[in-house]
Design a protein around this motif. Sequence first.
Motif, PDB file in Angstrom:
ATOM      1  N   THR A 173       0.813  -1.219   0.000  1.00  0.00           N
ATOM      2  CA  THR A 173       0.000   0.000   0.000  1.00  0.00           C
ATOM      3  C   THR A 173       0.843   1.265   0.000  1.00  0.00           C
ATOM      4  OG1 THR A 173      -1.970  -1.009   0.953  1.00  0.00           O
ATOM      5  CG2 THR A 173      -1.701   1.348   1.309  1.00  0.00           C
ATOM      6  N   GLU A 174       1.729   1.415   0.968  1.00  0.00           N
ATOM      7  CA  GLU A 174       2.517   2.651   1.062  1.00  0.00           C
ATOM      8  C   GLU A 174       3.451   2.821  -0.128  1.00  0.00           C
ATOM      9  OE1 GLU A 174       1.799   5.089   3.105  1.00  0.00           O
ATOM     10  OE2 GLU A 174       0.213   3.770   3.842  1.00  0.00           O
ATOM     11  N   ARG A 175       4.050   1.730  -0.557  1.00  0.00           N
ATOM     12  CA  ARG A 175       4.956   1.772  -1.707  1.00  0.00           C
ATOM     13  C   ARG A 175       4.202   2.187  -2.974  1.00  0.00           C
ATOM     14  NH1 ARG A 175       7.421  -3.582  -4.331  1.00  0.00           N
ATOM     15  NH2 ARG A 175       8.895  -2.679  -5.789  1.00  0.00           N
ATOM     16  N   ALA A 176       3.015   1.633  -3.179  1.00  0.00           N
ATOM     17  CA  ALA A 176       2.223   1.957  -4.374  1.00  0.00           C
ATOM     18  C   ALA A 176       1.749   3.404  -4.338  1.00  0.00           C
ATOM     19  CB  ALA A 176       1.038   0.998  -4.495  1.00  0.00           C
ATOM     20  N   LYS A 177       1.337   3.882  -3.167  1.00  0.00           N
ATOM     21  CA  LYS A 177       0.919   5.285  -3.048  1.00  0.00           C
ATOM     22  C   LYS A 177       2.080   6.208  -3.421  1.00  0.00           C
ATOM     23  CE  LYS A 177      -1.296   6.406   0.752  1.00  0.00           C
ATOM     24  NZ  LYS A 177      -1.700   6.378   2.184  1.00  0.00           N
ATOM     25  N   ALA A 178       3.274   5.889  -2.929  1.00  0.00           N
ATOM     26  CA  ALA A 178       4.448   6.709  -3.237  1.00  0.00           C
ATOM     27  C   ALA A 178       4.772   6.653  -4.733  1.00  0.00           C
ATOM     28  CB  ALA A 178       5.650   6.251  -2.414  1.00  0.00           C
ATOM     29  N   PHE A 179       4.658   5.479  -5.323  1.00  0.00           N
ATOM     30  CA  PHE A 179       4.919   5.307  -6.752  1.00  0.00           C
ATOM     31  C   PHE A 179       3.972   6.197  -7.566  1.00  0.00           C
ATOM     32  CE2 PHE A 179       4.261   3.424 -10.883  1.00  0.00           C
ATOM     33  CZ  PHE A 179       5.497   2.916 -11.261  1.00  0.00           C
ATOM     34  N   LEU A 180       2.687   6.138  -7.253  1.00  0.00           N
ATOM     35  CA  LEU A 180       1.693   6.922  -7.998  1.00  0.00           C
ATOM     36  C   LEU A 180       1.881   8.419  -7.786  1.00  0.00           C
ATOM     37  CD1 LEU A 180      -1.398   4.630  -7.404  1.00  0.00           C
ATOM     38  CD2 LEU A 180      -0.184   4.981  -9.572  1.00  0.00           C
ATOM     39  N   GLU A 181       2.262   8.819  -6.571  1.00  0.00           N
ATOM     40  CA  GLU A 181       2.554  10.240  -6.329  1.00  0.00           C
ATOM     41  C   GLU A 181       3.735  10.686  -7.179  1.00  0.00           C
ATOM     42  OE1 GLU A 181       3.096  10.596  -2.094  1.00  0.00           O
ATOM     43  OE2 GLU A 181       0.983  10.149  -1.701  1.00  0.00           O
ATOM     44  N   GLY A 182       4.749   9.831  -7.312  1.00  0.00           N
ATOM     45  CA  GLY A 182       5.905  10.150  -8.149  1.00  0.00           C
ATOM     46  C   GLY A 182       5.527  10.285  -9.615  1.00  0.00           C
ATOM     47  N   VAL A 183       4.688   9.378 -10.099  1.00  0.00           N
ATOM     48  CA  VAL A 183       4.228   9.448 -11.494  1.00  0.00           C
ATOM     49  C   VAL A 183       3.441  10.734 -11.720  1.00  0.00           C
ATOM     50  CG1 VAL A 183       2.703   8.389 -13.213  1.00  0.00           C
ATOM     51  CG2 VAL A 183       4.222   6.952 -11.848  1.00  0.00           C
ATOM     52  N   THR A 184       2.548  11.061 -10.792  1.00  0.00           N
ATOM     53  CA  THR A 184       1.745  12.285 -10.913  1.00  0.00           C
ATOM     54  C   THR A 184       2.642  13.517 -10.922  1.00  0.00           C
ATOM     55  OG1 THR A 184      -0.130  11.222  -9.829  1.00  0.00           O
ATOM     56  CG2 THR A 184      -0.111  13.633  -9.844  1.00  0.00           C
ATOM     57  N   PHE A 185       3.613  13.544 -10.032  1.00  0.00           N
ATOM     58  CA  PHE A 185       4.548  14.672  -9.961  1.00  0.00           C
ATOM     59  C   PHE A 185       5.317  14.820 -11.278  1.00  0.00           C
ATOM     60  CE2 PHE A 185       8.789  16.372  -9.187  1.00  0.00           C
ATOM     61  CZ  PHE A 185       8.512  17.539  -8.497  1.00  0.00           C
ATOM     62  N   ALA A 186       5.875  13.704 -11.759  1.00  0.00           N
ATOM     63  CA  ALA A 186       6.669  13.751 -12.989  1.00  0.00           C
ATOM     64  C   ALA A 186       5.818  14.157 -14.190  1.00  0.00           C
ATOM     65  CB  ALA A 186       7.319  12.394 -13.233  1.00  0.00           C
ATOM     66  N   THR A 187       4.621  13.603 -14.283  1.00  0.00           N
ATOM     67  CA  THR A 187       3.733  13.909 -15.406  1.00  0.00           C
ATOM     68  C   THR A 187       3.321  15.373 -15.402  1.00  0.00           C
ATOM     69  OG1 THR A 187       2.916  11.634 -15.350  1.00  0.00           O
ATOM     70  CG2 THR A 187       1.583  13.237 -16.550  1.00  0.00           C
ATOM     71  N   SER A 188       3.045  15.917 -14.217  1.00  0.00           N
ATOM     72  CA  SER A 188       2.602  17.318 -14.136  1.00  0.00           C
ATOM     73  C   SER A 188       3.700  18.293 -14.548  1.00  0.00           C
ATOM     74  CB  SER A 188       2.122  17.643 -12.720  1.00  0.00           C
ATOM     75  OG  SER A 188       3.223  17.680 -11.821  1.00  0.00           O
ATOM     76  N   ARG A 189       4.941  17.835 -14.547  1.00  0.00           N
ATOM     77  CA  ARG A 189       6.067  18.686 -14.943  1.00  0.00           C
ATOM     78  C   ARG A 189       6.642  18.316 -16.304  1.00  0.00           C
ATOM     79  NH1 ARG A 189       4.764  18.906 -10.175  1.00  0.00           N
ATOM     80  NH2 ARG A 189       5.286  20.546  -8.714  1.00  0.00           N
TER      81      ARG A 189
END
Length: 197
Positions: A173-189
Amino acid sequence: MPPIAGDLTTGDLTTDDGAPVIVRRSVRRSRTVAAFWEDGKAVVAIPAHFTKAQESEWVRRMLDKLRKQGERRTRGGGRRRPASDAALAEHAAVLSRTYLGGRAVPTSVRWVGNQNSRWGSATPADGSIRLSDKLRPMPQWVIDYVLLHELAHLLIAGHNAAFWRLLEAYPETERAKAFLEGVTFATSRGLGQDEGA
């Protein structure tokens, strides 16, 4: 005298989602035990000298480990992903049984291409779940987290403490949440997008 080395199909033993289990005894393996997916079968590799009691104990342990990993592997290390909506619905049922006691029972689970700001969504009123196509290339443990998240929403609509407790059983759970936050951050930039060569 211990059983001889080689593959042994364990009869009626299957994984939680019905895959056959193969026990592979190896004379080269002295102490270690491993479990992995091969051609849709769960393979448990054990030393050839193990007794039947040791085999039974280690097969049980390793199948539990595979279940907790929440992913199925095919030969070559690739992941066997639920490609169709029917396969995704089947996989959702397995995840519900494994992590939510089978309490989340969706009426439909499908991939959609029109979710641009969410990874998934659930409608508790009609029991439907939709996952974004953007998840397809992601690791299976991430897809499983999003699917479990939406299954949990069939039981609890909001993101309160009781909701998050439902997801504590899933080890990624925590690892996947962090992964998705990273993808969202990278995509938004605009990171990770081809800029031409």
